[in-house]
Design a protein around this motif. Structure first.
Motif, short mmCIF file in Angstrom:
data_model
loop_
_atom_site.label_atom_id
_atom_site.label_comp_id
_atom_site.label_asym_id
_atom_site.label_seq_id
_atom_site.Cartn_x
_atom_site.Cartn_y
_atom_site.Cartn_z
N ALA A 35 0.83 -1.20 0.00
CA ALA A 35 0.00 0.00 0.00
C ALA A 35 0.87 1.25 0.00
O ALA A 35 1.86 1.32 0.72
CB ALA A 35 -0.91 -0.01 1.22
N THR A 83 -4.39 5.99 2.57
CA THR A 83 -3.91 4.68 2.12
C THR A 83 -5.07 3.70 2.10
O THR A 83 -5.83 3.62 3.07
CB THR A 83 -2.82 4.14 3.08
N THR A 109 -5.65 -0.36 1.46
CA THR A 109 -5.04 -1.67 1.28
C THR A 109 -6.13 -2.64 0.86
O THR A 109 -7.18 -2.70 1.50
CB THR A 109 -4.38 -2.14 2.59
N ALA A 130 -5.38 1.66 -4.77
CA ALA A 130 -5.26 0.20 -4.67
C ALA A 130 -6.04 -0.44 -5.80
O ALA A 130 -6.95 0.17 -6.38
CB ALA A 130 -5.77 -0.29 -3.31
#
Length: 189
Positions: free
Chosen positions: A45, A70, A72, A183
């Protein structure tokens, strides 16, 4: 139910040590080897920096703030399974006062694109550690789930809204443009 538990445990193990970012001032049936193999570790990530315009009752005049977000996600899942997302946020602008642990709560919109469509809301973000005045705040523990309805690559970006609540006031942030992809998950047939 078992498949979900296997997926959740695998994702938790994969994301436990991954870098996280910061914030502003049951499928039925037994788990098979094939299903377990599709729940691979999350891709590394990276935080994406997003410009938001934020306002609050204390600061009704909107101000621009960057947030590092972020997301993930697992590398692969099977069609029909859930894509479990872990979301964190780090403020670029540090708070002006000390903030006790778990005083900041946030929700972040996540835009789903590629083979997927729509927006989901990551909830549960909080500062698990106290934040000293002048230091960046890191909010972790954000979670969201997307059902993998179509085969192909699903992309995840920071969405249009971030809502933050502290013991003192609420902050409402709206993105000033689209964010980069944070992502990806490939959904297999």
């Amino acid at each position: 139910m078992v498949n979900r538990r296997v997926r959740a445990a695998t994702l938790a193990a994969a994301t436990a040590g991954s870098a996280v970012l910061a914030l502003l001032a049951p499928t039925a049936g037994a788990a098979s080897a094939a299903t377990a193999a599709t729940v691979t570790a999350a891709a590394p990530a990276k935080a994406v920096r997003v410009l938001y315009t934020c306002s609050s009752p204390r600061n009704p005049q909107p101000e621009d703030h960057y947030l590092d977000i972020t997301v993930t996600a697992p590398r692969f899942v099977e069609r029909g399974d859930d894509i479990a997302l872990a979301v964190s946020l780090r403020t670029v602008d540090p708070p002006l006062r000390n903030v006790p642990a778990r005083d900041i709560k946030a929700q972040v919109d996540i835009a789903v694109g590629g083979a997927g469509r729509g927006t989901v809301q990551a909830t549960g973000l909080t500062n698990t550690e106290p934040v000293e005045a002048g230091k960046q705040a890191l909010l972790t523990e954000g979670r969201a789930t997307v059902e993998a309805q179509r085969a192909g690559t699903h992309t995840f970006r920071a969405g249009q809204r971030v809502l933050v609540q502290t013991s003192g006031y609420a902050v409402d942030c709206v993105a000033k443009g689209a964010s980069p992809v944070a992502a990806r998950t490939t959904v297999r047939r």
